[in-house]
Design a protein around this motif. Structure first.
Motif, PDB file in Angstrom:
ATOM      1  N   VAL A  80       0.855  -1.179   0.000  1.00 26.57           N
ATOM      2  CA  VAL A  80       0.000   0.000   0.000  1.00 26.57           C
ATOM      3  C   VAL A  80       0.895   1.235   0.000  1.00 26.57           C
ATOM      4  N   LEU A  81       0.641   2.145  -0.928  1.00 28.30           N
ATOM      5  CA  LEU A  81       1.414   3.387  -0.972  1.00 28.30           C
ATOM      6  C   LEU A  81       0.694   4.440  -0.146  1.00 28.30           C
ATOM      7  N   GLY A  82       1.334   4.875   0.924  1.00 30.79           N
ATOM      8  CA  GLY A  82       0.711   5.851   1.809  1.00 30.79           C
ATOM      9  C   GLY A  82       1.750   6.710   2.495  1.00 30.79           C
ATOM     10  N   VAL A  83       1.341   7.291   3.601  1.00 30.22           N
ATOM     11  CA  VAL A  83       2.211   8.240   4.309  1.00 30.22           C
ATOM     12  C   VAL A  83       3.446   7.580   4.929  1.00 30.22           C
ATOM     13  N   HIS A  84       3.428   6.270   5.100  1.00 34.93           N
ATOM     14  CA  HIS A  84       4.555   5.570   5.710  1.00 34.93           C
ATOM     15  C   HIS A  84       5.397   4.811   4.694  1.00 34.93           C
ATOM     16  N   SER A  85       5.073   4.941   3.418  1.00 30.61           N
ATOM     17  CA  SER A  85       5.768   4.190   2.375  1.00 30.61           C
ATOM     18  C   SER A  85       7.200   4.665   2.199  1.00 30.61           C
ATOM     19  N   GLY A  86       7.979   3.784   1.572  1.00 32.77           N
ATOM     20  CA  GLY A  86       9.362   4.107   1.262  1.00 32.77           C
ATOM     21  C   GLY A  86       9.618   3.981  -0.227  1.00 32.77           C
ATOM     22  N   SER A  87      10.844   4.257  -0.604  1.00 29.01           N
ATOM     23  CA  SER A  87      11.195   4.274  -2.026  1.00 29.01           C
ATOM     24  C   SER A  87      11.120   2.890  -2.668  1.00 29.01           C
ATOM     25  N   ALA A  88      11.396   1.828  -1.925  1.00 30.35           N
ATOM     26  CA  ALA A  88      11.341   0.475  -2.505  1.00 30.35           C
ATOM     27  C   ALA A  88       9.929   0.150  -2.988  1.00 30.35           C
ATOM     28  N   ALA A  89       8.918   0.534  -2.227  1.00 30.78           N
ATOM     29  CA  ALA A  89       7.531   0.277  -2.632  1.00 30.78           C
ATOM     30  C   ALA A  89       7.165   1.085  -3.869  1.00 30.78           C
ATOM     31  N   ILE A  90       7.674   2.303  -3.958  1.00 22.28           N
ATOM     32  CA  ILE A  90       7.404   3.137  -5.141  1.00 22.28           C
ATOM     33  C   ILE A  90       8.035   2.509  -6.373  1.00 22.28           C
ATOM     34  N   MET A  91       9.278   2.081  -6.252  1.00 26.20           N
ATOM     35  CA  MET A  91       9.952   1.435  -7.373  1.00 26.20           C
ATOM     36  C   MET A  91       9.211   0.172  -7.789  1.00 26.20           C
ATOM     37  N   HIS A  92       8.766  -0.601  -6.811  1.00 29.33           N
ATOM     38  CA  HIS A  92       8.040  -1.848  -7.078  1.00 29.33           C
ATOM     39  C   HIS A  92       6.704  -1.562  -7.775  1.00 29.33           C
ATOM     40  N   ALA A  93       5.964  -0.595  -7.274  1.00 29.20           N
ATOM     41  CA  ALA A  93       4.656  -0.267  -7.861  1.00 29.20           C
ATOM     42  C   ALA A  93       4.807   0.251  -9.285  1.00 29.20           C
ATOM     43  N   LEU A  94       5.801   1.076  -9.520  1.00 32.81           N
ATOM     44  CA  LEU A  94       6.015   1.578 -10.881  1.00 32.81           C
ATOM     45  C   LEU A  94       6.488   0.468 -11.815  1.00 32.81           C
ATOM     46  N   ALA A  95       7.279  -0.453 -11.306  1.00 34.12           N
ATOM     47  CA  ALA A  95       7.730  -1.583 -12.125  1.00 34.12           C
ATOM     48  C   ALA A  95       6.541  -2.402 -12.618  1.00 34.12           C
ATOM     49  N   HIS A  96       5.489  -2.506 -11.792  1.00 31.40           N
ATOM     50  CA  HIS A  96       4.268  -3.210 -12.206  1.00 31.40           C
ATOM     51  C   HIS A  96       3.532  -2.464 -13.310  1.00 31.40           C
ATOM     52  N   ARG A  97       3.881  -1.206 -13.525  1.00 30.86           N
ATOM     53  CA  ARG A  97       3.308  -0.418 -14.615  1.00 30.86           C
ATOM     54  C   ARG A  97       4.331  -0.246 -15.740  1.00 30.86           C
ATOM     55  N   ASN A  98       5.348  -1.124 -15.734  1.00 29.66           N
ATOM     56  CA  ASN A  98       6.411  -1.126 -16.750  1.00 29.66           C
ATOM     57  C   ASN A  98       7.193   0.184 -16.791  1.00 29.66           C
ATOM     58  N   ILE A  99       7.401   0.780 -15.615  1.00 27.10           N
ATOM     59  CA  ILE A  99       8.199   2.000 -15.491  1.00 27.10           C
ATOM     60  C   ILE A  99       9.348   1.671 -14.540  1.00 27.10           C
ATOM     61  N   SER A 100      10.555   1.814 -15.032  1.00 31.34           N
ATOM     62  CA  SER A 100      11.729   1.510 -14.226  1.00 31.34           C
ATOM     63  C   SER A 100      12.387   2.817 -13.778  1.00 31.34           C
TER      64      SER A 100
END
Length: 141
Positions: A80-100
């Protein structure tokens, strides 16, 4: 589940049917299962904390004693991307949208993702994350 998870307990129970059984009982009894209910709650495999998500991406057993499939969960863990998220989750979520993106780019997105989650008091959707990415680090595919 803790005893099964560490291999200390053996049984002929089919744990893979546990979630389905609990959902059936809930439906017929008219009682909902709280989303945070241990083992069978709908959000029990959802993670927001930056350190949890980073750890899960490296080794799922670092924060989960057992795999969701062991108790019959169709879906796997969710970040879940929220106020406590970190950069690893952002990278992972974008990778699922084919964005590296690299860690530096994720760090630049992090304050905007956290602000969006705080503003709406909801998790940031994959679509919103991509819009934030495009506005912040405008890169054409």
């Amino acid at each position: 589940m803790a005893l099964f998870g560490i291999g200390a307990q053996k049984s002929n129970m089919r744990l893979s049917g546990l979630t389905r059984l609990c959902n059936t009982v809930a439906r017929y009894s008219g009682q909902q299962i709280h989303p945070a209910k241990p083992i069978v709650g709908s959000r029990i495999f959802s993670h927001e904390s930056g350190i949890h998500c980073a750890g899960l991406l490296k080794n799922a057993q670092s924060y989960e004693l057992y795999d969701p499939g062991q108790v019959g969960r169709c879906s796997t863990r969710q970040m879940v991307l929220g106020v406590h998220s970190g950069s690893a989750a952002i990278m992972h979520a974008l990778a699922h949208r084919n964005i590296s993106i690299d860690a530096d780019a994720a760090q630049r997105l992090l304050p905007k993702v956290r602000a969006a989650a705080a503003r709406t008091n909801k998790p940031v959707s994959p679509e919103l994350l991509e819009r934030i990415y495009r506005r912040t680090l405008y890169v054409t595919k």
